[in-house]
Design a protein around this motif. Structure first.
Motif, short mmCIF file in Angstrom:
data_model
loop_
_atom_site.label_atom_id
_atom_site.label_comp_id
_atom_site.label_asym_id
_atom_site.label_seq_id
_atom_site.Cartn_x
_atom_site.Cartn_y
_atom_site.Cartn_z
N GLU A 23 1.18 -1.59 -0.07
CA GLU A 23 0.22 -0.08 0.00
C GLU A 23 0.72 0.74 -0.18
O GLU A 23 0.97 2.25 -0.45
CB GLU A 23 -1.50 -0.08 0.95
CG GLU A 23 -1.99 -1.56 1.42
CD GLU A 23 -3.21 -0.78 2.08
OE1 GLU A 23 -4.67 -0.28 2.33
OE2 GLU A 23 -3.03 -1.80 3.52
N THR A 24 1.84 1.78 0.74
CA THR A 24 2.69 2.42 1.00
C THR A 24 3.70 2.56 0.14
O THR A 24 3.23 3.64 -0.73
CB THR A 24 3.54 2.31 2.30
OG1 THR A 24 3.17 2.40 3.05
CG2 THR A 24 4.78 3.42 1.68
N LEU A 25 3.65 1.15 -0.94
CA LEU A 25 4.78 1.05 -2.65
C LEU A 25 3.75 1.96 -3.64
O LEU A 25 4.50 2.89 -3.94
CB LEU A 25 4.95 0.16 -2.12
CG LEU A 25 6.18 0.27 -4.15
CD1 LEU A 25 7.45 0.79 -3.49
CD2 LEU A 25 6.13 -0.99 -4.17
N ILE A 26 3.15 1.65 -3.43
CA ILE A 26 1.88 1.78 -4.42
C ILE A 26 1.48 3.72 -4.41
O ILE A 26 1.04 4.20 -5.42
CB ILE A 26 0.27 1.25 -4.30
CG1 ILE A 26 1.02 -0.48 -5.38
CG2 ILE A 26 0.11 2.00 -6.08
CD1 ILE A 26 0.13 -1.19 -4.89
N GLU A 27 1.11 4.33 -2.99
CA GLU A 27 0.86 5.41 -2.77
C GLU A 27 2.35 6.18 -2.55
O GLU A 27 1.76 7.97 -4.06
CB GLU A 27 0.51 5.52 -1.49
CG GLU A 27 -1.08 5.06 -1.23
CD GLU A 27 -1.47 4.73 0.55
OE1 GLU A 27 -0.28 5.88 1.40
OE2 GLU A 27 -2.29 4.21 0.33
N LEU A 28 3.04 6.21 -3.01
CA LEU A 28 4.91 6.73 -3.51
C LEU A 28 4.03 6.58 -4.88
O LEU A 28 5.19 8.30 -5.63
CB LEU A 28 5.90 5.64 -3.10
CG LEU A 28 5.96 5.82 -0.71
CD1 LEU A 28 6.81 4.89 -0.60
CD2 LEU A 28 6.82 7.12 -1.19
N LEU A 29 4.23 5.79 -5.91
CA LEU A 29 4.11 5.50 -7.21
C LEU A 29 3.49 6.89 -7.08
O LEU A 29 3.57 7.70 -8.69
CB LEU A 29 3.72 4.63 -7.70
CG LEU A 29 4.85 3.54 -7.88
CD1 LEU A 29 4.74 2.12 -7.84
CD2 LEU A 29 6.30 3.40 -7.80
N HIS A 30 1.88 6.91 -7.15
CA HIS A 30 1.01 7.12 -7.46
C HIS A 30 1.74 9.09 -6.67
O HIS A 30 0.79 10.00 -7.95
CB HIS A 30 -0.13 7.33 -5.94
CG HIS A 30 -1.41 8.64 -6.68
ND1 HIS A 30 -1.56 8.39 -8.01
CD2 HIS A 30 -1.80 9.19 -5.96
CE1 HIS A 30 -3.22 9.54 -7.51
NE2 HIS A 30 -2.80 10.01 -6.54
N ASN A 31 2.52 9.38 -5.95
CA ASN A 31 2.33 10.86 -5.85
C ASN A 31 3.59 11.23 -6.18
O ASN A 31 4.28 12.60 -5.93
CB ASN A 31 2.81 10.32 -4.30
CG ASN A 31 1.52 11.16 -3.30
OD1 ASN A 31 0.80 12.30 -2.63
ND2 ASN A 31 0.76 10.27 -2.64
N ASP A 32 4.47 10.18 -7.23
CA ASP A 32 5.22 10.65 -8.26
C ASP A 32 5.00 11.08 -9.32
O ASP A 32 4.26 10.91 -10.66
CB ASP A 32 6.44 9.66 -8.45
CG ASP A 32 7.73 10.18 -9.00
OD1 ASP A 32 7.42 10.68 -10.11
OD2 ASP A 32 8.60 9.68 -8.64
#
Length: 518
Positions: free
Chosen positions: A307-316
């Motif tokens: 979840e954190t990883l996909i949220e990081l990618l989304h915020n890029d």
């Protein structure tokens, strides 16, 4: 008997009534619940501004490394070593250098933390690869917690919290993150402590990003909410001190709230790996409040860190959604647990550990579907992720031709008892067979002139037969989730991680390719 004019019976009735009166119901409709802040990159410089010779700024690549104790640490480390061996076509870049984000949990934090510590302090100056460093110098920079950190000493929370023993946070700094807090001038360690500021650079800073962003994930003990250790989250919650496993202020100025950037990475990793009943809990002080924040193992909320990883990618915001890619390193092994136990009283610690472990494992049942749902929510193509795990070895094994030697090994393993001495013999025989087959020149030696099984030349992987892969798979997938690990287990896990990355080479190269079209 009377107490200042009150009868004893009336006194007890008064105390009971007071207790009931103080335990009033809080209506959920009226509670102003302060949730843990969301993952957000808006206040930080973009990791895409790093050296373009090392990474493609048009691709956002994230890696999640699951929990799983020392098994996760060294299988994850092996995969990282293998990722460096996957080269991008017509460039000097490799998969490992291309990584922009790490989202890690428990044992997975150890692998990423060690790699990034070495990257920060050694690789940039010695101009060597991670593989070259690991197999030539890693014995001088140990990657695991000292063997003196016994299970019983770690379970003694009161001593750890009082600082009478070396705390888990200090051990992680010393043995994994290579910083000696008791003696910063130690010539055998690095001079600076790893802080969140090594990964998160404020937008108004003159410094440019050099490392990928790493987030260690914990779980809020009181409500099970996911806790990603990021500066803005630490600052918003007003965390200003560590209370356990060792007490320490997190700001040079006691009157100021810690800005989150000078938060030591070792505290984040300690919290993420605080497996209930096994490792000491972590507690953090809150500015001007008598409440504290207790954080436990990240596996309780999300053992893969997806979840954190996909949220990081989304915020890029610098990369288009179609070029946001993810790799998940799944370190869940089968373990040696048999269905039968001795008919004796189950210890509370064992019960807590087992119950927590099965809670974590239950989440794996829906993992892939959960990942795809989150990717779709953020409009990232579901084809943009892959998984590497022990099942990668098993699936590859199923494709190989099975000969009589393979069948004989199956029979031998089925008739071998599941004891330490048996697994040691299996390892020694396996190592001897590989040395005889591939030659000593295919391995690197440590400082004691001993051949390192895990350093086997990648070019030899294509010559593995079904018998050899069966041995590697069965050995490593039987390693339990635990803190302490044997040298033999460590060797096999590193080799299996490298081999799993090799098996996925073509799929992983595709992640390094920019997607064209709409």
């Amino acid at each position: 008997m009377k107490i200042k004019g009150l009868s004893l019976g009336f006194f007890f009735l008064f105390i009971i009534n007071e207790g009931i009166a103080q335990n009033k119901i809080n209506l959920f409709s009226e509670i102003n619940y302060n949730s843990i802040p969301a993952v957000d990159l808006s206040e930080y410089k973009s990791v895409q501004d790093r050296d373009s010779r090392l990474q493609n700024p048009n691709i956002a690549l994230g890696v999640g490394i699951s929990g799983g104790g020392s098994r996760a640490q060294f299988f994850g480390m092996g995969v990282l070593l293998g990722l460096e061996e996957i080269k991008e076509e017509n460039t000097n870049r490799n998969f490992l250098n291309e990584i922009d984000y790490f989202s890690t949990v428990s044992g997975g934090c150890y692998a990423a933390g060690y790699y990034l510590t070495i990257f920060k302090n050694k690789l940039q100056y010695d101009n060597c690869s991670f593989n070259e460093f690991y197999f030539s110098k890693a014995d001088a920079f140990k990657a695991d917690v000292s063997k003196s950190a016994s299970l019983f000493s770690l379970l003694n929370n009161s001593r750890n919290e009082k600082g009478e023993k070396i705390s888990m946070a200090q051990r992680l700094d010393l043995e994994v993150l290579q910083y000696d807090s008791a003696n910063p001038e130690n010539q055998n360690k690095f001079r600076t402590q790893m802080l969140l500021s090594d990964f998160f650079i404020p937008k108004d800073s003159k410094q440019n990003p050099q490392l990928p962003i790493m987030v260690a994930n914990g779980t809020a003990y009181n409500n099970g909410e996911r806790f990603p250790f990021m500066p803005h989250i630490i600052r918003a919650l007003k965390i200003n001190s560590s209370l356990a496993p060792n007490k320490a202020p997190l700001s040079l100025d006691e009157n100021q709230i810690n800005n989150g950037y000078d938060f030591p990475l070792t505290y984040a990793i300690t919290a993420s790996s605080a497996f209930p009943g096994v490792l000491p809990k972590t507690k953090f002080g809150i500015k001007n409040q008598d409440k504290i924040l207790c954080v436990i193992d990240g596996g309780a909320s999300d053992n893969m860190g997806y979840e954190t990883l996909i949220e990081l990618l989304h915020n890029d915001t610098k990369v288009k959604d179609k070029n946001k890619k993810a790799l998940f390193i799944d370190c869940l092994g089968q373990g040696k647990k048999a269905p039968f136990i001795n008919d004796e009283k189950i210890r509370l610690i064992s019960l807590l550990e087992t119950a927590s472990l099965y809670t974590v494992q239950t989440r794996y049942m829906t993992f892939e579907k959960d990942v795809e749902n989150v990717l779709e929510r953020y409009k990232i193509p579901i084809s943009n992720y892959h998984i590497i795990g022990f099942t990668t070895l098993k699936e590859y094994l199923q494709k190989l031709d099975k000969n009589k030697a393979y069948e004989d090994l199956v029979t031998e393993l089925k008739n071998t008892d599941d004891e330490t001495a048996s697994w040691l013999r299996i390892h020694d025989n396996f190592k001897a067979e590989l040395i005889e087959k591939f030659g000593e020149d295919s391995f690197q030696k440590d400082k004691y002139s001993q051949l390192q099984l895990s350093s086997l030349d990648k070019e030899k992987f294509k010559d593995f037969d079904a018998k050899e892969l069966l041995m590697l798979y069965e050995y490593t997938s039987h390693i339990e989730t635990k803190l302490k690990i044997t040298p033999e287990e460590k060797e096999m896990l590193l080799l299996s991680g490298r081999f799993a990355a090799y098996v996925k080479t073509n799929e992983l190269k595709a992640l390094l390719t920019e997607n064209t079209g709409f």
